[in-house]
Design an enzyme around this catalytic site. Structure first.
Site, mmCIF file in Angstrom:
data_model
loop_
_atom_site.group_PDB
_atom_site.id
_atom_site.type_symbol
_atom_site.label_atom_id
_atom_site.label_comp_id
_atom_site.label_asym_id
_atom_site.label_seq_id
_atom_site.Cartn_x
_atom_site.Cartn_y
_atom_site.Cartn_z
ATOM 1 N N HIS A 30 0.810 -1.217 0.000
ATOM 2 C CA HIS A 30 0.000 0.000 0.000
ATOM 3 C C HIS A 30 0.848 1.274 0.000
ATOM 4 O O HIS A 30 0.304 2.371 -0.098
ATOM 5 C CB HIS A 30 -1.023 -0.007 1.139
ATOM 6 C CG HIS A 30 -0.518 0.409 2.482
ATOM 7 N ND1 HIS A 30 -0.150 -0.494 3.454
ATOM 8 C CD2 HIS A 30 -0.326 1.628 3.024
ATOM 9 C CE1 HIS A 30 0.236 0.179 4.536
ATOM 10 N NE2 HIS A 30 0.134 1.469 4.300
ATOM 11 N N GLN A 80 0.700 5.956 11.459
ATOM 12 C CA GLN A 80 0.832 6.449 10.088
ATOM 13 C C GLN A 80 2.276 6.840 9.766
ATOM 14 O O GLN A 80 2.895 7.598 10.510
ATOM 15 C CB GLN A 80 -0.074 7.658 9.854
ATOM 16 C CG GLN A 80 -1.475 7.270 9.454
ATOM 17 C CD GLN A 80 -2.148 6.395 10.480
ATOM 18 O OE1 GLN A 80 -2.223 6.786 11.630
ATOM 19 N NE2 GLN A 80 -2.604 5.229 10.076
ATOM 20 N N GLY A 81 2.775 6.331 8.680
ATOM 21 C CA GLY A 81 4.138 6.624 8.274
ATOM 22 C C GLY A 81 5.119 5.530 8.664
ATOM 23 O O GLY A 81 6.259 5.517 8.218
ATOM 24 N N ASP A 82 4.656 4.621 9.507
ATOM 25 C CA ASP A 82 5.494 3.460 9.849
ATOM 26 C C ASP A 82 5.283 2.326 8.866
ATOM 27 O O ASP A 82 6.073 1.374 8.810
ATOM 28 C CB ASP A 82 5.171 2.953 11.259
ATOM 29 C CG ASP A 82 5.594 3.924 12.338
ATOM 30 O OD1 ASP A 82 6.654 4.562 12.182
ATOM 31 O OD2 ASP A 82 4.870 4.051 13.345
ATOM 32 N N SER A 83 4.218 2.408 8.101
ATOM 33 C CA SER A 83 3.883 1.360 7.144
ATOM 34 C C SER A 83 5.074 0.966 6.303
ATOM 35 O O SER A 83 5.866 1.809 5.882
ATOM 36 C CB SER A 83 2.789 1.846 6.188
ATOM 37 O OG SER A 83 1.553 1.747 6.799
ATOM 38 N N ASP A 137 0.121 -7.471 1.734
ATOM 39 C CA ASP A 137 0.642 -6.097 1.788
ATOM 40 C C ASP A 137 2.169 -6.081 1.839
ATOM 41 O O ASP A 137 2.761 -5.736 2.858
ATOM 42 C CB ASP A 137 0.016 -5.364 2.987
ATOM 43 C CG ASP A 137 0.141 -3.853 2.872
ATOM 44 O OD1 ASP A 137 0.590 -3.369 1.818
ATOM 45 O OD2 ASP A 137 -0.212 -3.158 3.853
HETATM 46 N N1 ARG Z 1 -1.243 2.320 7.250
HETATM 47 C C1 ARG Z 1 -0.298 3.021 8.067
HETATM 48 C C2 ARG Z 1 0.739 3.679 7.192
HETATM 49 O O1 ARG Z 1 0.495 3.856 6.016
HETATM 50 C C3 ARG Z 1 0.238 2.149 9.180
HETATM 51 C C4 ARG Z 1 -0.721 2.061 10.258
HETATM 52 C C5 ARG Z 1 -0.362 1.112 11.312
HETATM 53 N N2 ARG Z 1 -1.364 1.249 12.299
HETATM 54 C C6 ARG Z 1 -1.372 0.645 13.480
HETATM 55 N N3 ARG Z 1 -2.313 0.945 14.313
HETATM 56 N N4 ARG Z 1 -0.452 -0.228 13.799
HETATM 57 O O2 ARG Z 1 1.740 4.173 7.653
#
Ligand code: ARG
Length: 261
Positions: A75, A207-210, A120
Protein backbone atom coordinates in the site's frame (compact mmCIF):
# COMPACT_ATOMS: atom_id res chain seq x y z
CA UNK A 1 -0.71 16.79 4.19
CA UNK A 2 1.39 14.43 6.16
CA UNK A 3 -1.61 12.40 7.07
CA UNK A 4 -2.70 12.10 3.47
CA UNK A 5 0.79 11.31 2.44
CA UNK A 6 0.88 8.43 4.83
CA UNK A 7 -2.43 7.01 3.78
CA UNK A 8 -1.65 5.64 0.35
CA UNK A 9 -3.62 2.56 1.34
CA UNK A 10 -6.67 4.62 2.06
CA UNK A 11 -6.57 6.38 -1.23
CA UNK A 12 -6.01 3.20 -3.09
CA UNK A 13 -8.75 1.38 -1.30
CA UNK A 14 -11.18 4.16 -1.89
CA UNK A 15 -10.04 4.48 -5.45
CA UNK A 16 -10.69 0.87 -6.25
CA UNK A 17 -13.75 0.72 -4.07
CA UNK A 18 -12.43 -2.28 -2.21
CA UNK A 19 -13.82 -3.85 0.88
CA UNK A 20 -15.68 -1.29 2.88
CA UNK A 21 -14.71 -2.80 6.16
CA UNK A 22 -11.08 -2.43 5.31
CA UNK A 23 -11.67 1.23 4.52
CA UNK A 24 -13.09 1.71 7.98
CA UNK A 25 -9.87 0.36 9.36
CA UNK A 26 -7.72 2.89 7.61
CA UNK A 27 -7.32 5.11 10.56
CA UNK A 28 -8.55 8.31 9.09
CA UNK A 29 -8.48 10.35 12.25
CA UNK A 30 -11.50 9.27 14.18
CA UNK A 31 -14.26 11.53 15.37
CA UNK A 32 -12.42 14.57 16.67
CA UNK A 33 -10.58 13.61 19.77
CA UNK A 34 -10.92 16.20 22.45
CA UNK A 35 -7.88 14.99 24.28
CA UNK A 36 -4.57 14.19 22.63
CA UNK A 37 -4.34 10.66 21.31
CA UNK A 38 -2.23 8.35 23.35
CA UNK A 39 1.47 8.55 22.68
CA UNK A 40 2.48 5.56 20.66
CA UNK A 41 4.91 4.68 23.34
CA UNK A 42 8.20 4.52 21.53
CA UNK A 43 11.67 5.56 22.53
CA UNK A 44 14.53 6.73 20.36
CA UNK A 45 16.61 4.08 18.67
CA UNK A 46 20.36 4.40 18.98
CA UNK A 47 22.47 5.13 15.92
CA UNK A 48 23.31 1.76 14.36
CA UNK A 49 20.84 -0.20 16.48
CA UNK A 50 18.68 -1.22 13.52
CA UNK A 51 20.99 -0.67 10.56
CA UNK A 52 18.60 -2.36 8.17
CA UNK A 53 15.90 0.32 8.64
CA UNK A 54 15.00 2.39 5.60
CA UNK A 55 12.88 5.52 5.22
CA UNK A 56 11.19 5.83 1.84
CA UNK A 57 10.38 9.26 0.45
CA UNK A 58 6.67 8.63 -0.06
CA UNK A 59 6.40 8.50 3.73
CA UNK A 60 6.82 4.83 4.50
CA UNK A 61 9.33 2.57 6.19
CA UNK A 62 11.15 -0.42 4.79
CA UNK A 63 13.91 -2.87 5.53
CA UNK A 64 16.97 -3.93 3.57
CA UNK A 65 16.06 -7.31 2.12
CA UNK A 66 19.31 -7.24 0.18
CA UNK A 67 21.72 -4.35 -0.06
CA UNK A 68 19.91 -3.29 -3.21
CA UNK A 69 16.30 -4.29 -2.46
CA UNK A 70 14.00 -2.75 0.14
CA UNK A 71 11.05 -4.73 1.48
CA UNK A 72 8.06 -2.48 2.19
CA UNK A 73 4.26 -2.56 2.05
CA UNK A 74 2.18 -2.90 -1.12
CA UNK A 75 0.00 0.00 0.00
CA UNK A 76 3.06 2.25 0.02
CA UNK A 77 3.55 1.93 -3.73
CA UNK A 78 1.23 2.53 -6.65
CA UNK A 79 2.01 -0.52 -8.75
CA UNK A 80 4.80 -2.48 -10.41
CA UNK A 81 7.31 -1.45 -13.01
CA UNK A 82 10.15 0.99 -13.59
CA UNK A 83 10.06 3.74 -10.97
CA UNK A 84 12.69 6.35 -10.29
CA UNK A 85 10.55 8.49 -7.99
CA UNK A 86 11.40 6.97 -4.62
CA UNK A 87 14.38 8.00 -2.51
CA UNK A 88 15.54 5.60 0.16
CA UNK A 89 17.37 6.96 3.20
CA UNK A 90 19.29 4.52 5.36
CA UNK A 91 22.15 4.19 7.79
CA UNK A 92 20.96 6.90 10.18
CA UNK A 93 18.41 7.34 12.93
CA UNK A 94 18.30 11.11 12.29
CA UNK A 95 16.89 11.70 8.81
CA UNK A 96 18.80 14.99 8.70
CA UNK A 97 22.13 13.41 9.56
CA UNK A 98 24.59 14.25 6.77
CA UNK A 99 25.94 10.72 7.06
CA UNK A 100 22.68 9.35 5.67
CA UNK A 101 23.06 6.90 2.83
CA UNK A 102 20.57 7.61 0.09
CA UNK A 103 19.69 5.75 -3.07
CA UNK A 104 17.09 6.12 -5.74
CA UNK A 105 14.57 3.51 -6.84
CA UNK A 106 14.83 1.93 -10.26
CA UNK A 107 11.98 -0.53 -10.12
CA UNK A 108 9.07 -1.50 -7.89
CA UNK A 109 7.35 -4.84 -7.53
CA UNK A 110 4.00 -4.68 -5.79
CA UNK A 111 2.74 -8.03 -4.49
CA UNK A 112 0.95 -9.79 -7.31
CA UNK A 113 -2.73 -10.06 -6.44
CA UNK A 114 -2.71 -7.07 -4.09
CA UNK A 115 -6.12 -5.42 -4.26
CA UNK A 116 -6.09 -3.29 -1.15
CA UNK A 117 -6.21 -5.87 1.61
CA UNK A 118 -3.95 -8.77 2.59
CA UNK A 119 -0.75 -9.39 0.55
CA UNK A 120 0.64 -6.10 1.79
CA UNK A 121 4.24 -6.37 0.62
CA UNK A 122 6.33 -4.82 -2.12
CA UNK A 123 9.95 -4.63 -3.20
CA UNK A 124 11.81 -1.50 -4.21
CA UNK A 125 15.02 -1.96 -6.18
CA UNK A 126 17.70 0.67 -5.59
CA UNK A 127 20.05 2.15 -8.16
CA UNK A 128 23.05 0.86 -6.24
CA UNK A 129 23.78 -1.42 -3.32
CA UNK A 130 24.13 0.30 0.05
CA UNK A 131 26.85 -0.90 2.41
CA UNK A 132 24.59 -1.75 5.34
CA UNK A 133 23.45 -4.96 7.02
CA UNK A 134 20.30 -6.61 5.70
CA UNK A 135 17.44 -8.05 7.75
CA UNK A 136 16.71 -11.77 7.39
CA UNK A 137 13.07 -12.69 6.83
CA UNK A 138 11.17 -15.48 8.53
CA UNK A 139 10.52 -18.42 6.24
CA UNK A 140 8.35 -20.38 8.66
CA UNK A 141 5.78 -19.22 11.26
CA UNK A 142 7.97 -20.40 14.13
CA UNK A 143 8.89 -16.88 15.16
CA UNK A 144 5.38 -15.46 14.77
CA UNK A 145 4.99 -15.36 18.52
CA UNK A 146 6.48 -13.70 21.58
CA UNK A 147 7.48 -10.07 21.77
CA UNK A 148 8.39 -8.13 18.66
CA UNK A 149 10.30 -4.95 18.01
CA UNK A 150 8.89 -2.31 15.68
CA UNK A 151 10.59 0.87 14.51
CA UNK A 152 9.83 3.77 12.25
CA UNK A 153 9.75 7.50 11.54
CA UNK A 154 5.95 7.63 11.50
CA UNK A 155 3.64 9.48 13.87
CA UNK A 156 4.37 9.21 17.57
CA UNK A 157 0.67 9.56 18.21
CA UNK A 158 -2.50 9.20 16.21
CA UNK A 159 -2.80 12.18 13.89
CA UNK A 160 0.67 13.39 14.88
CA UNK A 161 3.61 14.51 12.80
CA UNK A 162 6.19 12.32 11.13
CA UNK A 163 9.37 11.96 13.12
CA UNK A 164 12.89 13.11 12.42
CA UNK A 165 14.43 10.49 14.71
CA UNK A 166 13.78 6.76 14.47
CA UNK A 167 11.51 5.50 17.24
CA UNK A 168 11.30 1.93 18.46
CA UNK A 169 8.92 -0.03 20.65
CA UNK A 170 8.16 -3.57 21.73
CA UNK A 171 4.79 -5.15 21.15
CA UNK A 172 3.54 -8.59 22.14
CA UNK A 173 1.97 -10.95 19.66
CA UNK A 174 -1.83 -11.03 19.56
CA UNK A 175 -3.54 -14.22 18.41
CA UNK A 176 -5.65 -14.25 15.26
CA UNK A 177 -8.71 -15.07 17.38
CA UNK A 178 -8.27 -12.03 19.60
CA UNK A 179 -7.38 -9.84 16.63
CA UNK A 180 -10.53 -10.96 14.84
CA UNK A 181 -12.54 -9.71 17.81
CA UNK A 182 -11.31 -6.25 16.84
CA UNK A 183 -11.34 -6.47 13.09
CA UNK A 184 -13.69 -9.30 12.13
CA UNK A 185 -13.40 -10.32 8.51
CA UNK A 186 -11.12 -7.40 7.68
CA UNK A 187 -8.31 -9.49 9.09
CA UNK A 188 -6.80 -12.03 6.70
CA UNK A 189 -5.40 -14.47 9.26
CA UNK A 190 -3.37 -16.54 6.79
CA UNK A 191 -1.61 -13.42 5.57
CA UNK A 192 -1.59 -11.14 8.59
CA UNK A 193 -0.22 -11.12 12.09
CA UNK A 194 -1.33 -8.83 14.93
CA UNK A 195 0.64 -7.27 17.76
CA UNK A 196 0.00 -4.76 20.48
CA UNK A 197 -1.43 -4.28 23.95
CA UNK A 198 -5.08 -5.15 23.49
CA UNK A 199 -6.09 -4.31 27.05
CA UNK A 200 -4.33 -1.02 27.50
CA UNK A 201 -3.28 0.20 24.07
CA UNK A 202 -0.57 2.83 24.31
CA UNK A 203 2.15 1.23 22.20
CA UNK A 204 1.80 0.75 18.47
CA UNK A 205 3.03 1.63 15.03
CA UNK A 206 1.18 4.48 13.33
CA UNK A 207 0.83 6.45 10.09
CA UNK A 208 4.14 6.62 8.27
CA UNK A 209 5.49 3.46 9.85
CA UNK A 210 3.88 1.36 7.14
CA UNK A 211 6.23 -0.82 5.21
CA UNK A 212 8.68 -0.97 8.06
CA UNK A 213 9.65 -4.25 9.68
CA UNK A 214 8.39 -5.97 12.79
CA UNK A 215 11.17 -8.25 13.99
CA UNK A 216 12.53 -10.32 16.87
CA UNK A 217 15.54 -12.45 17.75
CA UNK A 218 15.75 -15.92 16.25
CA UNK A 219 17.13 -19.08 17.87
CA UNK A 220 20.72 -17.92 17.40
CA UNK A 221 20.09 -14.36 18.48
CA UNK A 222 19.91 -12.74 15.06
CA UNK A 223 17.18 -10.28 14.13
CA UNK A 224 14.54 -11.83 11.94
CA UNK A 225 11.66 -10.01 10.26
CA UNK A 226 8.26 -11.53 10.91
CA UNK A 227 5.99 -8.66 9.90
CA UNK A 228 5.55 -5.55 7.75
CA UNK A 229 3.64 -2.60 9.23
CA UNK A 230 0.28 -2.65 7.45
CA UNK A 231 -2.78 -1.17 9.17
CA UNK A 232 -4.87 -0.73 12.28
CA UNK A 233 -7.84 1.17 13.62
CA UNK A 234 -6.27 4.41 14.75
CA UNK A 235 -3.02 3.94 16.63
CA UNK A 236 -2.41 2.40 20.03
CA UNK A 237 -6.11 2.34 20.88
CA UNK A 238 -7.16 -0.21 23.47
CA UNK A 239 -8.87 -3.13 21.76
CA UNK A 240 -7.24 -2.46 18.40
CA UNK A 241 -3.86 -4.08 17.86
CA UNK A 242 -1.63 -3.26 14.92
CA UNK A 243 -1.91 -5.51 11.88
CA UNK A 244 1.22 -6.67 10.08
CA UNK A 245 1.81 -8.61 6.91
CA UNK A 246 2.84 -12.14 7.94
CA UNK A 247 6.20 -12.31 6.22
CA UNK A 248 6.61 -16.08 6.52
CA UNK A 249 3.45 -16.57 4.44
CA UNK A 250 5.11 -14.75 1.55
CA UNK A 251 8.74 -15.70 2.09
CA UNK A 252 9.01 -17.92 -0.97
CA UNK A 253 7.17 -15.45 -3.18
CA UNK A 254 9.29 -12.55 -1.93
CA UNK A 255 12.51 -14.49 -2.51
CA UNK A 256 11.49 -15.42 -6.05
CA UNK A 257 10.42 -11.85 -6.82
CA UNK A 258 13.65 -10.42 -5.42
CA UNK A 259 15.73 -12.82 -7.50
CA UNK A 260 13.89 -11.70 -10.62
CA UNK A 261 13.96 -7.95 -9.85
N1 ARG B 1 -1.24 2.32 7.25
C1 ARG B 1 -0.30 3.02 8.07
C2 ARG B 1 0.74 3.68 7.19
O1 ARG B 1 0.49 3.86 6.02
C3 ARG B 1 0.24 2.15 9.18
C4 ARG B 1 -0.72 2.06 10.26
C5 ARG B 1 -0.36 1.11 11.31
N2 ARG B 1 -1.36 1.25 12.30
C6 ARG B 1 -1.37 0.65 13.48
N3 ARG B 1 -2.31 0.94 14.31
N4 ARG B 1 -0.45 -0.23 13.80
O2 ARG B 1 1.74 4.17 7.65
Amino acid sequence: MKLLKTLPGARRLIAIGAVLLAAVSLQLPGPAQATPSPVVGGTRAAQGEFPFMVRLSMGCGGSLYTQQIVLTAAHCVSGSGPNTSITATAGVVDLQDPRAVTARSTEVLQAPGYFGYGKDWALVKLDRPVALPTLATATTPEYDTGTFTVAGWGSAREGGAQQRYLLKAEVPHVSDAVCQQAYGSSLVPEEELCAGYVQTGGVDTCQGDSGGPMFRRDAVGQWIQVGIVSWGQGCARPGYPGVYTEVSAFAAEIAAAAAAL
